[in-house]
Motif scaffolding. Structure first.
Motif, PDB file in Angstrom:
ATOM      1  N   THR A  62     -23.406 -22.652  -6.515  1.00  0.00           N
ATOM      2  CA  THR A  62     -22.247 -21.744  -6.943  1.00  0.00           C
ATOM      3  C   THR A  62     -22.255 -20.504  -5.680  1.00  0.00           C
ATOM      4  O   THR A  62     -21.159 -20.035  -5.873  1.00  0.00           O
ATOM      5  CB  THR A  62     -22.689 -21.015  -8.377  1.00  0.00           C
ATOM      6  N   SER A  63     -23.169 -20.517  -4.703  1.00  0.00           N
ATOM      7  CA  SER A  63     -23.190 -19.345  -3.791  1.00  0.00           C
ATOM      8  C   SER A  63     -23.236 -18.062  -4.376  1.00  0.00           C
ATOM      9  O   SER A  63     -22.870 -17.017  -3.894  1.00  0.00           O
ATOM     10  CB  SER A  63     -21.888 -19.702  -2.793  1.00  0.00           C
ATOM     11  N   ALA A  64     -23.580 -17.998  -5.836  1.00  0.00           N
ATOM     12  CA  ALA A  64     -23.787 -16.662  -6.466  1.00  0.00           C
ATOM     13  C   ALA A  64     -24.943 -15.859  -5.559  1.00  0.00           C
ATOM     14  O   ALA A  64     -25.794 -16.670  -5.082  1.00  0.00           O
ATOM     15  CB  ALA A  64     -24.049 -16.738  -7.836  1.00  0.00           C
ATOM     16  N   ALA A  65     -24.723 -14.582  -5.240  1.00  0.00           N
ATOM     17  CA  ALA A  65     -25.812 -13.972  -4.623  1.00  0.00           C
ATOM     18  C   ALA A  65     -26.829 -13.345  -5.672  1.00  0.00           C
ATOM     19  O   ALA A  65     -26.372 -12.509  -6.497  1.00  0.00           O
ATOM     20  CB  ALA A  65     -24.903 -12.811  -3.611  1.00  0.00           C
ATOM     21  N   ASN A  66     -28.106 -13.318  -5.223  1.00  0.00           N
ATOM     22  CA  ASN A  66     -29.012 -12.524  -5.878  1.00  0.00           C
ATOM     23  C   ASN A  66     -29.532 -11.583  -4.920  1.00  0.00           C
ATOM     24  O   ASN A  66     -30.414 -11.874  -4.248  1.00  0.00           O
ATOM     25  CB  ASN A  66     -30.056 -13.712  -6.218  1.00  0.00           C
ATOM     26  N   PRO A  67     -29.063 -10.119  -4.863  1.00  0.00           N
ATOM     27  CA  PRO A  67     -29.412  -9.337  -3.776  1.00  0.00           C
ATOM     28  C   PRO A  67     -30.803  -8.888  -4.014  1.00  0.00           C
ATOM     29  O   PRO A  67     -31.407  -8.631  -5.136  1.00  0.00           O
ATOM     30  CB  PRO A  67     -28.465  -8.020  -4.170  1.00  0.00           C
ATOM     31  N   ARG A  68     -31.342  -8.479  -2.990  1.00  0.00           N
ATOM     32  CA  ARG A  68     -32.678  -8.133  -2.941  1.00  0.00           C
ATOM     33  C   ARG A  68     -32.995  -7.038  -1.924  1.00  0.00           C
ATOM     34  O   ARG A  68     -32.715  -7.116  -0.449  1.00  0.00           O
ATOM     35  CB  ARG A  68     -33.724  -9.226  -2.422  1.00  0.00           C
ATOM     36  N   PRO A  69     -32.944  -5.643  -2.416  1.00  0.00           N
ATOM     37  CA  PRO A  69     -32.961  -4.696  -1.328  1.00  0.00           C
ATOM     38  C   PRO A  69     -34.238  -4.046  -1.049  1.00  0.00           C
ATOM     39  O   PRO A  69     -35.379  -4.659  -1.796  1.00  0.00           O
ATOM     40  CB  PRO A  69     -32.598  -3.314  -2.522  1.00  0.00           C
ATOM     41  N   MET A  70     -34.225  -3.679   0.036  1.00  0.00           N
ATOM     42  CA  MET A  70     -35.656  -3.435   0.845  1.00  0.00           C
ATOM     43  C   MET A  70     -35.427  -2.218   1.705  1.00  0.00           C
ATOM     44  O   MET A  70     -34.352  -2.150   2.442  1.00  0.00           O
ATOM     45  CB  MET A  70     -35.909  -4.678   1.796  1.00  0.00           C
ATOM     46  N   GLU A  71     -36.356  -1.066   1.387  1.00  0.00           N
ATOM     47  CA  GLU A  71     -36.425  -0.168   2.266  1.00  0.00           C
ATOM     48  C   GLU A  71     -36.844  -0.271   3.704  1.00  0.00           C
ATOM     49  O   GLU A  71     -38.012  -1.000   4.012  1.00  0.00           O
ATOM     50  CB  GLU A  71     -36.874   0.887   1.652  1.00  0.00           C
ATOM     51  N   ARG A  72     -36.235   0.091   4.832  1.00  0.00           N
ATOM     52  CA  ARG A  72     -37.024   0.038   6.131  1.00  0.00           C
ATOM     53  C   ARG A  72     -36.798   1.104   6.963  1.00  0.00           C
ATOM     54  O   ARG A  72     -35.665   1.968   6.725  1.00  0.00           O
ATOM     55  CB  ARG A  72     -36.463  -1.069   6.747  1.00  0.00           C
ATOM     56  N   VAL A  73     -37.310   1.239   8.015  1.00  0.00           N
ATOM     57  CA  VAL A  73     -37.169   2.166   9.274  1.00  0.00           C
ATOM     58  C   VAL A  73     -36.223   1.647  10.012  1.00  0.00           C
ATOM     59  O   VAL A  73     -36.415   0.425  10.496  1.00  0.00           O
ATOM     60  CB  VAL A  73     -38.539   2.843   9.606  1.00  0.00           C
TER      61      VAL A  73
END
Ligand SMILES: [Zn+2]
Length: 258
Positions: free
Chosen positions: A151-162
């Motif tokens: 379906t091309s549905a996005a499963n967002p995965r946030p990540m903190e970075r410098v």
């Protein structure tokens, strides 16, 4: 005790870890405040600034050196995982310490030669990041999407970075106990060179954690430095050189300990 071992002094190797891409060294999510970001980075609790723990840098260098030396082997008594090497004789074991409790093996290796300090943001970087991001801000949140294949549905995965461009000051301390110890520095430097074509921290295969080691300098602090005020001796062979040049031009005579 092995009486061929005698403390002779320390090489102090310093420089900066320059982030070519965003750096994520994962922190503790336990007790994390509500509304906080997923996948936070390690922070110094005193300053709230991100840092590179010495253990992360040391562990990565060891990993790279063990692969380079072909020392990825199962321990005869712990066959579940490929852990750090344990023989007590190879350069990885002598530099980083053997992963063994056996007295004979620990004696063969002698004291662990390398100490890696925690690497903190340089003052310049801390200022620069706050100019970009706002007062008291040192990180960005990058969201990556895992796409559903149908379906091309996005499963967002946030990540903190410098953010890319940040620099952390590093210090490696190499203790010398035997006349032949300085030879091991070439192995250490080759692991540092490999680090530039590898990655620090998480998600390296997706572009995070590309680093360069810059502004490298080194000095020798003899026993006399610690006992009667002898001056440290700068190692000119590393000045203004990139780590790959330091490895390829390595000469034992530049690292004399007398
Ligand atoms: Zn070993």
């Amino acid at each position: 005790m092995n009486n061929s071992l005698q403390f002779k002094g320390k090489f102090i190797i310093q420089g900066v870890v320059h982030c070519v891409t965003g750096l994520h060294i994962g922190g503790n999510t336990e007790g994390f405040e509500i509304g906080g970001v997923d996948n936070p980075v390690m922070r110094d609790p005193l300053t709230d600034q991100p840092y590179i723990p010495g253990s992360s840098l040391k562990g990565k260098l060891r990993h790279l050196l063990e692969w380079k030396l072909g020392k990825i082997e199962l321990h005869p008594n712990h066959e579940e995982t490929y852990g750090p090497h344990w023989c007590g004789e190879c350069p990885a074991c002598v530099i980083f310490g053997p992963a063994s409790d056996e007295r004979q093996i620990r004696e063969k290796a002698g004291p662990t030669r390398l100490t890696v300090r925690d690497a903190f943001l340089t003052e310049e970087s801390a200022n620069m990041l706050q100019q970009w991001l706002g007062e008291g801000m040192f990180t960005e949140v990058k969201t990556e999407n895992a796409l559903d294949r149908v379906t091309s549905a996005a499963n967002p995965r946030p990540m903190e970075r410098v953010p890319a461009g940040a620099e952390f000051g590093f210090t490696l301390i190499f203790d010398v106990y035997r006349d032949e110890d300085p030879k091991l520095l070439k192995e250490l430097f080759s692991a540092m060179a490999m680090l530039e074509d590898s990655a620090l921290g998480g998600s390296g295969s997706r572009g995070h954690g590309q680093v360069e080691l810059r502004n490298i300098r080194a000095e020798w602090r003899s026993l006399g430095y610690y006992t009667n005020g002898e001056k440290p001796k700068p190692i000119n062979a590393v000045q203004n050189k990139r780590i790959k040049e330091i490895v390829s031009g390595f000469q034992e005579s530049d690292w004399k300990v007398q």
